[in-house]
Design a protein around this motif. Structure first.
Motif, mmCIF file in Angstrom:
data_model
loop_
_atom_site.group_PDB
_atom_site.id
_atom_site.type_symbol
_atom_site.label_atom_id
_atom_site.label_comp_id
_atom_site.label_asym_id
_atom_site.label_seq_id
_atom_site.Cartn_x
_atom_site.Cartn_y
_atom_site.Cartn_z
ATOM 1 N N UNK A 142 6.142 1.579 6.799
ATOM 2 C CA UNK A 142 5.979 0.623 7.513
ATOM 3 C C UNK A 142 6.459 -0.656 6.956
ATOM 4 N N UNK A 143 7.017 -1.609 7.623
ATOM 5 C CA UNK A 143 7.464 -2.761 7.082
ATOM 6 C C UNK A 143 7.299 -3.837 7.813
ATOM 7 N N UNK A 144 6.397 -4.813 7.064
ATOM 8 C CA UNK A 144 5.973 -6.226 7.674
ATOM 9 C C UNK A 144 6.812 -7.059 7.009
ATOM 10 N N UNK A 145 7.343 -8.310 8.045
ATOM 11 C CA UNK A 145 8.278 -9.071 7.548
ATOM 12 C C UNK A 145 7.394 -10.573 7.922
ATOM 13 N N UNK A 146 7.519 -11.342 6.572
ATOM 14 C CA UNK A 146 7.138 -12.661 6.404
ATOM 15 C C UNK A 146 8.103 -13.630 6.555
ATOM 16 N N UNK A 147 8.461 -14.342 7.519
ATOM 17 C CA UNK A 147 9.396 -15.084 7.656
ATOM 18 C C UNK A 147 10.812 -14.771 8.797
ATOM 19 N N UNK A 148 11.411 -15.459 9.116
ATOM 20 C CA UNK A 148 12.390 -15.114 10.200
ATOM 21 C C UNK A 148 13.583 -14.418 9.528
ATOM 22 N N UNK A 195 0.877 -1.306 0.027
ATOM 23 C CA UNK A 195 -0.095 -0.039 -0.180
ATOM 24 C C UNK A 195 0.965 0.994 0.066
ATOM 25 N N UNK A 196 0.340 2.469 -0.061
ATOM 26 C CA UNK A 196 1.111 3.606 -0.006
ATOM 27 C C UNK A 196 2.262 3.619 0.748
ATOM 28 N N UNK A 197 2.211 3.244 2.174
ATOM 29 C CA UNK A 197 3.196 3.368 2.975
ATOM 30 C C UNK A 197 3.586 2.041 3.616
ATOM 31 N N UNK A 198 3.354 0.976 3.109
ATOM 32 C CA UNK A 198 3.640 -0.419 3.788
ATOM 33 C C UNK A 198 4.664 -1.258 2.732
ATOM 34 N N UNK A 199 5.562 -1.558 3.290
ATOM 35 C CA UNK A 199 6.350 -2.797 2.535
ATOM 36 C C UNK A 199 6.205 -4.030 3.015
ATOM 37 N N UNK A 200 6.270 -5.009 2.294
ATOM 38 C CA UNK A 200 6.040 -6.569 2.574
ATOM 39 C C UNK A 200 7.631 -6.989 2.255
ATOM 40 N N UNK A 258 15.309 -1.072 7.546
ATOM 41 C CA UNK A 258 15.801 0.488 8.400
ATOM 42 C C UNK A 258 15.497 1.402 7.582
ATOM 43 N N UNK A 259 16.097 1.560 6.387
ATOM 44 C CA UNK A 259 15.871 2.818 5.555
ATOM 45 C C UNK A 259 14.603 3.063 5.141
ATOM 46 N N UNK A 260 13.768 2.117 4.873
ATOM 47 C CA UNK A 260 12.275 2.320 4.555
ATOM 48 C C UNK A 260 11.579 2.864 5.812
ATOM 49 N N UNK A 261 11.824 2.392 6.941
ATOM 50 C CA UNK A 261 11.495 2.808 8.267
ATOM 51 C C UNK A 261 11.602 4.257 8.567
ATOM 52 N N UNK A 262 12.933 4.442 8.405
ATOM 53 C CA UNK A 262 13.325 5.898 8.484
ATOM 54 C C UNK A 262 12.577 7.008 7.210
#
Length: 111
Positions: free
Chosen positions: A104-110, A73-78, A96-100
């Motif tokens: 928002x960053x959603x992580x799928x996995x470990x 979405x406009x402000x979220x990376x998977x 971290x750069x995306x967050x800065x």
């Protein structure tokens, strides 16, 4: 730019029309995706953030950094961790750069 030898999405994602489970190589994957450019398949509509960007940094190619980045979405990376790959420091810095930058960053996995 293009996918090159990267086939991370060919393994990482569920592909409905093939009933291909996650973390399973696609039958159309052989030294690259054989159908990505064919408009008849849902794969042709997918472009990870690496393909969408104009960044000339192979270190962020999913098969090299261990993560497939996708703007949802406009402000979220998977950030989908590629099964069996090590997530590199470059990928972690990118998150971290995306967050800065206010994403928002959603992580799928470990990590």
């Amino acid at each position: 730019m293009g996918c090159g030898e990267c086939t991370a999405c060919c393994t990482a994602f569920y592909i409905k029309w093939l009933d291909k489970p996650v973390h399973t190589p696609c039958v159309h994957c052989n030294d690259g995706c054989l159908i990505h450019d064919d408009l008849d398949y849902e794969c042709s509509s997918f472009e990870c953030s690496y393909l969408q960007s104009n960044i000339d940094n192979d270190n962020l190619r999913p098969d090299k950094c261990g993560v497939i980045f996708e703007l949802l979405e406009g402000d979220t990376f998977l950030a989908t961790v590629v099964h069996g790959s090590e997530v590199t420091d470059t990928a972690k810095r990118q998150m971290n750069s995306f967050v800065d930058q206010g994403y928002k960053v959603m992580v799928n996995g470990n990590l």
